[in-house]
Design an enzyme around this catalytic site. Sequence first.
Site, PDB file in Angstrom:
ATOM      1  N   HIS A 220       0.848  -1.128  -0.178  1.00  0.00           N
ATOM      2  CA  HIS A 220      -0.009   0.063   0.198  1.00  0.00           C
ATOM      3  C   HIS A 220       0.756   1.387  -0.141  1.00  0.00           C
ATOM      4  O   HIS A 220       1.173   2.055   1.056  1.00  0.00           O
ATOM      5  CB  HIS A 220      -0.753  -0.106   1.202  1.00  0.00           C
ATOM      6  CG  HIS A 220      -1.751  -0.770   1.284  1.00  0.00           C
ATOM      7  ND1 HIS A 220      -1.621  -1.936   1.430  1.00  0.00           N
ATOM      8  CD2 HIS A 220      -3.534  -0.819   0.711  1.00  0.00           C
ATOM      9  CE1 HIS A 220      -2.839  -3.186   1.043  1.00  0.00           C
ATOM     10  NE2 HIS A 220      -4.044  -1.885   1.341  1.00  0.00           N
TER      11      HIS A 220
ATOM     12  N   GLU B 201      -6.204  -4.046  -6.812  1.00  0.00           N
ATOM     13  CA  GLU B 201      -7.846  -3.354  -6.498  1.00  0.00           C
ATOM     14  C   GLU B 201      -7.869  -1.905  -7.759  1.00  0.00           C
ATOM     15  O   GLU B 201      -8.879  -1.088  -6.838  1.00  0.00           O
ATOM     16  CB  GLU B 201      -8.320  -2.738  -4.899  1.00  0.00           C
ATOM     17  CG  GLU B 201      -8.617  -4.556  -3.729  1.00  0.00           C
ATOM     18  CD  GLU B 201      -9.114  -4.505  -2.828  1.00  0.00           C
ATOM     19  OE1 GLU B 201      -9.027  -3.116  -1.724  1.00  0.00           O
ATOM     20  OE2 GLU B 201      -8.443  -5.711  -1.675  1.00  0.00           O
TER      21      GLU B 201
ATOM     22  N   TRP C  86     -10.625   3.283  -4.415  1.00  0.00           N
ATOM     23  CA  TRP C  86      -9.991   4.290  -3.388  1.00  0.00           C
ATOM     24  C   TRP C  86      -8.501   3.845  -2.972  1.00  0.00           C
ATOM     25  O   TRP C  86      -8.058   4.601  -2.220  1.00  0.00           O
ATOM     26  CB  TRP C  86     -10.788   2.871  -2.075  1.00  0.00           C
ATOM     27  CG  TRP C  86     -10.397   1.368  -1.911  1.00  0.00           C
ATOM     28  CD1 TRP C  86      -9.308   0.656  -2.028  1.00  0.00           C
ATOM     29  CD2 TRP C  86     -11.342   1.373  -2.848  1.00  0.00           C
ATOM     30  NE1 TRP C  86      -9.951  -0.467  -2.685  1.00  0.00           N
ATOM     31  CE2 TRP C  86     -11.051  -0.403  -3.345  1.00  0.00           C
ATOM     32  CE3 TRP C  86     -12.998   1.036  -3.659  1.00  0.00           C
ATOM     33  CZ2 TRP C  86     -12.181  -1.751  -3.972  1.00  0.00           C
ATOM     34  CZ3 TRP C  86     -13.454   0.487  -4.484  1.00  0.00           C
ATOM     35  CH2 TRP C  86     -13.172  -1.368  -4.094  1.00  0.00           C
TER      36      TRP C  86
ATOM     37  N   TYR D 221     -15.337  -9.067  -1.189  1.00  0.00           N
ATOM     38  CA  TYR D 221     -15.645  -9.032   0.581  1.00  0.00           C
ATOM     39  C   TYR D 221     -17.145  -9.467   0.509  1.00  0.00           C
ATOM     40  O   TYR D 221     -18.006  -8.610  -0.467  1.00  0.00           O
ATOM     41  CB  TYR D 221     -15.035  -8.081   1.398  1.00  0.00           C
ATOM     42  CG  TYR D 221     -13.868  -7.932   1.914  1.00  0.00           C
ATOM     43  CD1 TYR D 221     -13.179  -8.527   3.270  1.00  0.00           C
ATOM     44  CD2 TYR D 221     -13.126  -7.337   0.681  1.00  0.00           C
ATOM     45  CE1 TYR D 221     -11.629  -8.191   3.122  1.00  0.00           C
ATOM     46  CE2 TYR D 221     -11.547  -7.178   0.888  1.00  0.00           C
ATOM     47  CZ  TYR D 221     -11.348  -7.661   1.991  1.00  0.00           C
ATOM     48  OH  TYR D 221     -10.063  -8.291   2.860  1.00  0.00           O
TER      49      TYR D 221
ATOM     50  N   GLU E 227      -8.460 -11.741  -1.856  1.00  0.00           N
ATOM     51  CA  GLU E 227      -8.639 -10.966  -0.387  1.00  0.00           C
ATOM     52  C   GLU E 227     -10.670 -11.423  -0.913  1.00  0.00           C
ATOM     53  O   GLU E 227     -10.370 -11.248  -1.401  1.00  0.00           O
ATOM     54  CB  GLU E 227      -8.382  -9.624  -1.054  1.00  0.00           C
ATOM     55  CG  GLU E 227      -7.237  -8.758   0.297  1.00  0.00           C
ATOM     56  CD  GLU E 227      -7.367  -7.497   0.386  1.00  0.00           C
ATOM     57  OE1 GLU E 227      -7.595  -7.195   1.298  1.00  0.00           O
ATOM     58  OE2 GLU E 227      -6.024  -6.992  -0.289  1.00  0.00           O
TER      59      GLU E 227
HETATM   60  C1  BMA Z   1      -6.654  -2.216   4.912  1.00  0.00           C
HETATM   61  C2  BMA Z   1      -7.054  -2.076   6.798  1.00  0.00           C
HETATM   62  C3  BMA Z   1      -6.243  -1.354   7.183  1.00  0.00           C
HETATM   63  C4  BMA Z   1      -4.379  -1.550   7.177  1.00  0.00           C
HETATM   64  C5  BMA Z   1      -4.016  -1.776   4.716  1.00  0.00           C
HETATM   65  C6  BMA Z   1      -3.030  -2.428   5.063  1.00  0.00           C
HETATM   66  O1  BMA Z   1      -7.613  -3.112   4.380  1.00  0.00           O
HETATM   67  O2  BMA Z   1      -7.172  -3.514   7.005  1.00  0.00           O
HETATM   68  O3  BMA Z   1      -6.176  -1.339   8.175  1.00  0.00           O
HETATM   69  O4  BMA Z   1      -4.130  -0.592   7.438  1.00  0.00           O
HETATM   70  O5  BMA Z   1      -5.389  -2.659   4.766  1.00  0.00           O
HETATM   71  O6  BMA Z   1      -2.529  -3.407   5.535  1.00  0.00           O
END
Ligand code: BMA
Length: 406
Positions: free
Chosen positions: A146, A212, A217, A285, A320
């Site tokens: 991320h 994603e 997002w 999800y 995921e």
């Molecule tokens: C997201 C959440 C956040 C987390 C991020 C990176 O989906 O779980 O809380 O910081 O992933 O792992």
Amino acid sequence: MRFTHRRARDSRLIASFALLALTGACSSSRAASPLPPAPTAQLQGPSDPNATPETRALFFNLRRLAREHVLFGHQDDLAYGYDWVAEPGRSDVKESSGSYPALYGWEVSGIEKDSPRNIDGVDFQRMRQWIVEGYQRGGVITISWHLDNPLTRGNAWDTTSAVSTILPGGAHHAEFKTKLDKLASYLATLRAPGKDGGTDAPIPVIFRPWHELTGGWFWWGLPHTKNQEFAELWRFTALYLRNEKGLHNLLYAYAPNEAGSTGVDTYLSGYPGDWYVDVLGYDRYLDPPVSDAQIRSFTRELSWVVRQAESRGKIPALTETGMTAVRDSSFWTQRLAPIIEGDSLSRRIAYVMVWRNANRVGRTDEHFFAPYRGHKSEQDFRRLKADPLFLFEDELPNLYRPAPTR
Ligand code: BMA
């Protein structure tokens, strides 16, 4: 994942024309693009022609195993759980099912800025040890990233358009390469002898960057990035890590999320081409109440992904998924298994990974996706483990031993 970006926000070429022609993924439209043509000569193995022997073995083993079994995976499984942090040997999946998961997800956001811990507080040195541990027990390792917005320095959920600025010729390209250098240095330290001993070698990793992409997002998502730019970013990332940094222990997972009217109609919009991808993943999800129609649509989407993967010689996976706080006590056998076992194709995914069990200390919400000991879905989770389709770590064949290539 889809909804946590709000919380996170609140709280805080190599792309030459020749390559484009080769991959065919050159639509610049933001709308759903037609399927990019598959390369004329289908790749017979992993996208990296120089993949290490263990990485090649993992590719072929997973692709073959997918016809019979689905590996169960969990993000951050060894680092913390619902009510513990960094306790040796612990795992919510093990304590509720009897075995460690077959696949371990890890997250490296923060490595690019020399942070000692990742975005979720996991220490990178410890993470390396946990990765080695899981690998030496025969498990599979997958890593996501991320990355903060390179333009604004906001987090990954800062959706200011930024991809064009990090591509070759962009104002932040050099800086981006420095980040890739730091990521590469960490990945290069992931080494160990395998389960059966042998010499110290790079640990194969299923790298799942820029995930994603069909959601809105993340800053790299297609609503904020031209399709072609996304594909260029992917190819640059893969070629840089492979050719400039000499990493040959990576398999690449392309993982769009559910989007559009069919769930998958924009799936290939940012596709970089078969020569840069090993796993065709899918992120989706479930939240209660889950209807039969949702289960059926999810099965159809998975089947579509499996069909795409099989026709391209790739590994299909549900990269995921989960239900926040597993609110349904029979989630595993009445929701997840029926989706995956819904038809003869959907069950041919190689693995399913549920997201992390965020430690409850300091949180006001419930953010966990696997059961823990004593959770109301524990018995049902054990039933899922008993289903011969699903493999946990104690049932794994050696995935790193050279395998038939078909
Ligand atoms: C997201 C959440 C956040 C987390 C991020 C990176 O989906 O779980 O809380 O910081 O992933 O792992």
